[in-house]
Design an enzyme around this catalytic site. Structure first.
Site, short mmCIF file in Angstrom:
data_model
loop_
_atom_site.label_atom_id
_atom_site.label_comp_id
_atom_site.label_asym_id
_atom_site.label_seq_id
_atom_site.Cartn_x
_atom_site.Cartn_y
_atom_site.Cartn_z
N SER A 21 0.82 -1.22 0.00
CA SER A 21 0.00 0.00 0.00
C SER A 21 0.85 1.26 0.00
CB SER A 21 -1.00 0.01 1.16
OG SER A 21 -0.47 -0.58 2.29
N ASP A 75 6.88 2.97 6.24
CA ASP A 75 6.69 2.32 4.95
C ASP A 75 6.83 3.31 3.80
OD1 ASP A 75 6.13 0.32 6.70
OD2 ASP A 75 3.97 0.32 6.33
#
Ligand code: GLA
Length: 381
Positions: free
Chosen positions: A127, A171
């Site tokens: 994602s 991330d």
């Protein structure tokens, strides 16, 4: 052009006709150590890996965005200035468009295709890669400037506010700022990044348990809320500000469960900085020990492991060639990561996966991960 970029180009031609004007690439990541520390303003040490997501695109003059996802065989269509969808894969792209607009960008339209080799739900940040690639696509279409740190922060806001996962910055920063051959020691408070070379003698192997858990599940947000409650009870801005010598006092203030959460964060921050030092010294035995100890802390104190993750880590650690192993990322499913002697990777992988199957009845898979550069425009180079 690399073969995956060729695949993106071909899909573009098949689906939209003609040629893309731009191809952007964003990598997934594996975290070597420092889990559930980023949203506590602490330290993490991920690396961007050679599994990437690509968007091939062509600008549009009418402000419309049309994107086809190969993985979902679905489209999203919206006005660049008024994104609306807040669920599924579309939310990542539309959330980024919304945040770019809020940040003052004159967001232009484009049409394109998304092609990815990052397994989703495996804990490899598919994602964040979609957020960073979308951000890069909008930046290219809008002929704006690419600032990787600013874009990572924007991607995180999209995920927090649009998708509803209260994730930290790790991330997005890994996907935006990775460097070939290096892991990244990130201070999640200052956002300082030190690129640390992966020691020559060691290989990083991602071990997918074959089990999935969507981060949108409440457990992740619950852990974050617990950390914030503990910081407040201890009168510190974030758990980053607690160190080992404060734990006794913390024990007088917090209940047992909160104390264990805090203890994990304190130890994990320390171990993350120590892993970077061990990499600098090429002390791969110590590096492996730190990683295995981190797993115990995630399992026992932070309680974000799972039966399959524990099984994978245990079989990995007891397989020849392994220096250390731990779950990686948010937890509750997904992948473990092992540090393995470079010369033993093949034998290690075969044996670990066989033993994992015998023990859990599940089919795992392995990926020898190489560290790569963060988000780039691949075409035009
Ligand atoms: C997920 C989140 C990250 C981080 C990890 C746990 O990957 O997106 O921000 O909190 O979990 O370390």
């Amino acid at each position: 052009m690399t073969p995956p970029a060729t695949a993106a180009r071909k899909l573009f031609s098949d689906i939209l006709g003609g040629e893309p004007e731009v191809i952007v690439r964003s990598p997934g990541r594996v975290n070597l150590i420092g889990d559930h520390t980023d949203y506590n303003d602490g330290f993490v040490m991920p690396m961007a890996i050679d599994r990437s997501l690509r968007i091939a695109l062509r600008t549009r003059q009418d402000g419309r965005v049309r994107v086809y996802s190969q993985a979902y065989d679905e489209w999203t269509r919206f006005d660049a200035s008024t994104p609306t969808t807040q669920d599924g894969w579309r939310a990542y792209i539309e959330g980024v468009a919304s945040e770019l607009g809020a940040a003052g960008l004159d967001v232009q339209g484009w049409e394109g295709v998304v092609v990815s080799s990052i397994p989703s739900g495996a804990g490899l940040s598919s994602s964040a890669a979609l957020e960073m690639a979308s951000a890069r696509a909008f930046v290219e279409a809008s002929q704006s400037r690419w600032d990787p740190i600013e874009m990572a922060e924007l991607g995180r806001r999209a995920e927090n506010d649009w998708v509803g996962v209260k994730c930290g910055i790790m991330d997005q920063l890994s996907s935006a700022m990775g460097r070939r051959g290096h892991a990244m020691l990130i201070d999640c408070r200052s956002l300082d990044i030190r690129h640390v070379p992966i020691p020559h003698g060691a290989a990083v192997i991602v071990l997918d348990t074959g089990t999935r858990r969507d981060l949108r599940d409440s457990a992740y947000n619950d852990r974050r809320a617990a950390c914030e409650a503990a910081a407040q009870a201890l009168s510190v801005p974030a758990l980053r500000d607690v160190d080992a010598s404060d734990l006794d006092r913390a024990g007088e203030i917090l209940d047992d469960e909160l104390l264990r959460r805090v203890r994990h964060v304190v130890r994990e921050n320390q171990a993350t900085v120590m892993l970077a030092d061990a990499f600098d010294r090429e002390d791969i035995a110590e590096a492996g020990r730190l990683m295995s100890a981190s797993h115990s802390s995630l399992r026992d104190d932070f309680e974000v492991s799972s039966v399959p993750l524990d099984a994978m880590v245990e079989v990995a650690i007891s397989t020849e060639g392994c220096l250390g192993a731990r779950m990686t990322g948010g937890g509750f499913g997904g992948s473990a990561v092992a540090l393995v002697d470079r010369d033993a990777t093949e034998v290690f992988t075969d044996e670990a996966l066989t033993r994992y199957r015998q023990r859990s009845g599940l089919e795992g898979s392995a990926l020898l991960a190489e560290a790569v550069d963060g988000t780039t425009r691949e075409f035009p180079a």
